[in-house]
Design a protein around this motif. Structure first.
Motif, PDB file in Angstrom:
ATOM      1  N   TYR A  85      -0.203  -9.296 -10.987  1.00  0.00           N
ATOM      2  CA  TYR A  85      -0.443  -8.391  -9.868  1.00  0.00           C
ATOM      3  C   TYR A  85      -1.812  -7.776 -10.059  1.00  0.00           C
ATOM      4  O   TYR A  85      -2.374  -7.773 -11.159  1.00  0.00           O
ATOM      5  CB  TYR A  85       0.631  -7.300  -9.802  1.00  0.00           C
ATOM      6  CG  TYR A  85       0.748  -6.516 -11.088  1.00  0.00           C
ATOM      7  CD1 TYR A  85      -0.054  -5.406 -11.324  1.00  0.00           C
ATOM      8  CD2 TYR A  85       1.631  -6.914 -12.087  1.00  0.00           C
ATOM      9  CE1 TYR A  85       0.028  -4.712 -12.520  1.00  0.00           C
ATOM     10  CE2 TYR A  85       1.720  -6.230 -13.285  1.00  0.00           C
ATOM     11  CZ  TYR A  85       0.915  -5.131 -13.483  1.00  0.00           C
ATOM     12  OH  TYR A  85       0.985  -4.448 -14.670  1.00  0.00           O
ATOM     13  N   THR A  86      -2.346  -7.255  -8.984  1.00  0.00           N
ATOM     14  CA  THR A  86      -3.629  -6.565  -9.006  1.00  0.00           C
ATOM     15  C   THR A  86      -3.445  -5.215  -8.336  1.00  0.00           C
ATOM     16  O   THR A  86      -2.763  -5.117  -7.318  1.00  0.00           O
ATOM     17  CB  THR A  86      -4.691  -7.364  -8.222  1.00  0.00           C
ATOM     18  OG1 THR A  86      -4.755  -8.671  -8.765  1.00  0.00           O
ATOM     19  CG2 THR A  86      -6.048  -6.702  -8.322  1.00  0.00           C
ATOM     20  N   ILE A  87      -4.046  -4.186  -8.915  1.00  0.00           N
ATOM     21  CA  ILE A  87      -3.930  -2.835  -8.357  1.00  0.00           C
ATOM     22  C   ILE A  87      -5.321  -2.300  -8.063  1.00  0.00           C
ATOM     23  O   ILE A  87      -6.197  -2.330  -8.924  1.00  0.00           O
ATOM     24  CB  ILE A  87      -3.208  -1.894  -9.343  1.00  0.00           C
ATOM     25  CG1 ILE A  87      -1.794  -2.427  -9.621  1.00  0.00           C
ATOM     26  CG2 ILE A  87      -3.155  -0.478  -8.789  1.00  0.00           C
ATOM     27  CD1 ILE A  87      -1.021  -1.607 -10.637  1.00  0.00           C
ATOM     28  N   ILE A  88      -5.514  -1.809  -6.842  1.00  0.00           N
ATOM     29  CA  ILE A  88      -6.790  -1.230  -6.429  1.00  0.00           C
ATOM     30  C   ILE A  88      -6.523   0.159  -5.860  1.00  0.00           C
ATOM     31  O   ILE A  88      -5.652   0.311  -5.006  1.00  0.00           O
ATOM     32  CB  ILE A  88      -7.471  -2.127  -5.366  1.00  0.00           C
ATOM     33  CG1 ILE A  88      -7.875  -3.464  -5.990  1.00  0.00           C
ATOM     34  CG2 ILE A  88      -8.676  -1.429  -4.746  1.00  0.00           C
ATOM     35  CD1 ILE A  88      -8.462  -4.459  -5.002  1.00  0.00           C
ATOM     36  N   PRO A  89      -7.226   1.187  -6.351  1.00  0.00           N
ATOM     37  CA  PRO A  89      -7.075   2.527  -5.779  1.00  0.00           C
ATOM     38  C   PRO A  89      -7.524   2.535  -4.319  1.00  0.00           C
ATOM     39  O   PRO A  89      -8.496   1.862  -3.973  1.00  0.00           O
ATOM     40  CB  PRO A  89      -8.022   3.395  -6.632  1.00  0.00           C
ATOM     41  CG  PRO A  89      -8.320   2.576  -7.846  1.00  0.00           C
ATOM     42  CD  PRO A  89      -8.214   1.146  -7.428  1.00  0.00           C
ATOM     43  N   ALA A  90      -6.819   3.276  -3.492  1.00  0.00           N
ATOM     44  CA  ALA A  90      -7.123   3.293  -2.056  1.00  0.00           C
ATOM     45  C   ALA A  90      -7.004   4.703  -1.514  1.00  0.00           C
ATOM     46  O   ALA A  90      -6.330   5.554  -2.090  1.00  0.00           O
ATOM     47  CB  ALA A  90      -6.183   2.362  -1.298  1.00  0.00           C
ATOM     48  N   GLY A  91      -7.634   4.947  -0.409  1.00  0.00           N
ATOM     49  CA  GLY A  91      -7.566   6.264   0.215  1.00  0.00           C
ATOM     50  C   GLY A  91      -7.353   6.157   1.705  1.00  0.00           C
ATOM     51  O   GLY A  91      -7.420   5.087   2.288  1.00  0.00           O
ATOM     52  N   ILE A 101      -2.477   3.440  -3.734  1.00  0.00           N
ATOM     53  CA  ILE A 101      -2.865   2.198  -4.384  1.00  0.00           C
ATOM     54  C   ILE A 101      -2.528   1.019  -3.482  1.00  0.00           C
ATOM     55  O   ILE A 101      -1.619   1.089  -2.648  1.00  0.00           O
ATOM     56  CB  ILE A 101      -2.170   1.986  -5.750  1.00  0.00           C
ATOM     57  CG1 ILE A 101      -0.643   2.208  -5.624  1.00  0.00           C
ATOM     58  CG2 ILE A 101      -2.783   2.862  -6.818  1.00  0.00           C
ATOM     59  CD1 ILE A 101       0.117   1.817  -6.883  1.00  0.00           C
ATOM     60  N   GLU A 102      -3.290  -0.041  -3.670  1.00  0.00           N
ATOM     61  CA  GLU A 102      -2.989  -1.308  -3.017  1.00  0.00           C
ATOM     62  C   GLU A 102      -2.613  -2.293  -4.122  1.00  0.00           C
ATOM     63  O   GLU A 102      -3.418  -2.551  -5.013  1.00  0.00           O
ATOM     64  CB  GLU A 102      -4.216  -1.805  -2.249  1.00  0.00           C
ATOM     65  CG  GLU A 102      -3.970  -3.095  -1.505  1.00  0.00           C
ATOM     66  CD  GLU A 102      -5.248  -3.697  -0.931  1.00  0.00           C
ATOM     67  OE1 GLU A 102      -5.519  -3.500   0.246  1.00  0.00           O
ATOM     68  OE2 GLU A 102      -5.977  -4.383  -1.693  1.00  0.00           O
ATOM     69  N   TYR A 157      -8.940  11.712  -2.408  1.00  0.00           N
ATOM     70  CA  TYR A 157      -9.229  10.431  -1.770  1.00  0.00           C
ATOM     71  C   TYR A 157      -8.346   9.314  -2.298  1.00  0.00           C
ATOM     72  O   TYR A 157      -7.747   8.570  -1.541  1.00  0.00           O
ATOM     73  CB  TYR A 157     -10.699  10.082  -2.009  1.00  0.00           C
ATOM     74  CG  TYR A 157     -11.169   8.909  -1.215  1.00  0.00           C
ATOM     75  CD1 TYR A 157     -11.338   7.669  -1.800  1.00  0.00           C
ATOM     76  CD2 TYR A 157     -11.430   9.035   0.145  1.00  0.00           C
ATOM     77  CE1 TYR A 157     -11.775   6.592  -1.064  1.00  0.00           C
ATOM     78  CE2 TYR A 157     -11.858   7.963   0.891  1.00  0.00           C
ATOM     79  CZ  TYR A 157     -12.031   6.747   0.289  1.00  0.00           C
ATOM     80  OH  TYR A 157     -12.450   5.686   1.032  1.00  0.00           O
ATOM     81  N   GLN A 203       3.460   3.635  -8.684  1.00  0.00           N
ATOM     82  CA  GLN A 203       2.878   2.501  -9.414  1.00  0.00           C
ATOM     83  C   GLN A 203       3.796   1.945 -10.500  1.00  0.00           C
ATOM     84  O   GLN A 203       4.059   0.738 -10.557  1.00  0.00           O
ATOM     85  CB  GLN A 203       1.523   2.896 -10.009  1.00  0.00           C
ATOM     86  CG  GLN A 203       0.876   1.754 -10.798  1.00  0.00           C
ATOM     87  CD  GLN A 203      -0.581   2.037 -11.132  1.00  0.00           C
ATOM     88  OE1 GLN A 203      -1.275   2.739 -10.389  1.00  0.00           O
ATOM     89  NE2 GLN A 203      -1.042   1.505 -12.241  1.00  0.00           N
ATOM     90  N   ILE A 222       0.872  -1.177   0.000  1.00  0.00           N
ATOM     91  CA  ILE A 222       0.000   0.000   0.000  1.00  0.00           C
ATOM     92  C   ILE A 222       0.906   1.222   0.000  1.00  0.00           C
ATOM     93  O   ILE A 222       1.760   1.369   0.878  1.00  0.00           O
ATOM     94  CB  ILE A 222      -0.938  -0.004   1.218  1.00  0.00           C
ATOM     95  CG1 ILE A 222      -1.825  -1.252   1.194  1.00  0.00           C
ATOM     96  CG2 ILE A 222      -1.806   1.259   1.225  1.00  0.00           C
ATOM     97  CD1 ILE A 222      -2.650  -1.455   2.455  1.00  0.00           C
ATOM     98  N   LYS A 261      -1.348  -6.128  -5.058  1.00  0.00           N
ATOM     99  CA  LYS A 261      -1.222  -7.489  -4.535  1.00  0.00           C
ATOM    100  C   LYS A 261      -0.546  -8.367  -5.574  1.00  0.00           C
ATOM    101  O   LYS A 261      -0.831  -8.282  -6.763  1.00  0.00           O
ATOM    102  CB  LYS A 261      -2.607  -8.091  -4.255  1.00  0.00           C
ATOM    103  CG  LYS A 261      -3.366  -7.469  -3.115  1.00  0.00           C
ATOM    104  CD  LYS A 261      -4.528  -8.414  -2.716  1.00  0.00           C
ATOM    105  CE  LYS A 261      -5.419  -7.794  -1.672  1.00  0.00           C
ATOM    106  NZ  LYS A 261      -6.451  -6.929  -2.288  1.00  0.00           N
TER     107      LYS A 261
END
Lengths: 99, 99, 99
Positions: free
Chosen positions: C35-41, C60-61, C56, C20, C14, C63
């Motif tokens: 890999y997987t990328i998820i926006p995070a806040g 990024i997260e 916000y 990125q 994170i 995995k």
């Protein structure tokens, strides 16, 4: 002080968004009481990166907490999707507040 | 080659977005040094599926890494929200780079 | 009934979104297959909360599932980013369907 938390198996499925309805149906069939879906991007596998094909959020991450037996069945059932779709799935022991 | 990584407890909370500010306040009160919030949809529990009620991203997934003692306190404190709100929470041991 | 699932190490990173491309490059260099990328806040650390600074989804997260050896190398390599950027990373054993 004493704590009482439930034990369960967290199963995380990362796959193409197109599989969402079929996964939800499968979870219902197996009796999973709940699930969470988060849009995801950038997953890659074997040299292809799906996130590149049709935009950023073409994948989803689905999480559910189930019994060990249901996690066996769920992972077995998910194998049917791997031939035609990008999908990974993994499980972990968790403890906490859930049904 | 030697590696030195920290040990901690990852606590994941999945709940209605309306609880966000109260969760953040609770984490601060317990001394959690950081947290991550990701919008989520489609969680279900006990037959109701919250994601259906008011749109896709009505839930959040909150992650924090804390000590074992704080994870006990956090999970205990979270029980207060379960009467009136959909909320699950679970913990796992993790190792890595974090405070 | 017999099940055959793979064993691996799930590494979750994170960090600030600005990292990125460097992370993706690092994962490729280490031979991570996906890999997987998820926006995070809302991530916080040491009193600063990055999510407040510039909106916000500034985090990024990421995995990825790798071998134990690659997870060692990955976590070691990630230390280089911690001086100038907010970043946490942690690993867990997982079992399931993945390469």
């Amino acid at each position: 002080m004493s704590f009482s938390f439930n034990q369960g198996i967290l199963v995380t499925i990362i796959c193409e968004t197109v599989l969402q309805e079929r996964l939800v149906q499968l979870l219902k069939t197996l009796g999973a009481s709940g699930y969470t879906i988060i849009p995801a991007g950038g997953m890659g596998s074997q040299g292809k990166r799906m996130g590149d094909v049709a935009g950023y959020n073409t994948n989803i991450e689905v999480k559910t907490i189930v019994t060990p037996e249901v996690s066996d069945q769920l992972l077995e059932q998910l194998k049917q999707f791997q031939g035609n779709h990008a999908l990974i799935a993994f499980r972990q022991n968790v403890e906490g507040l859930f049904d």
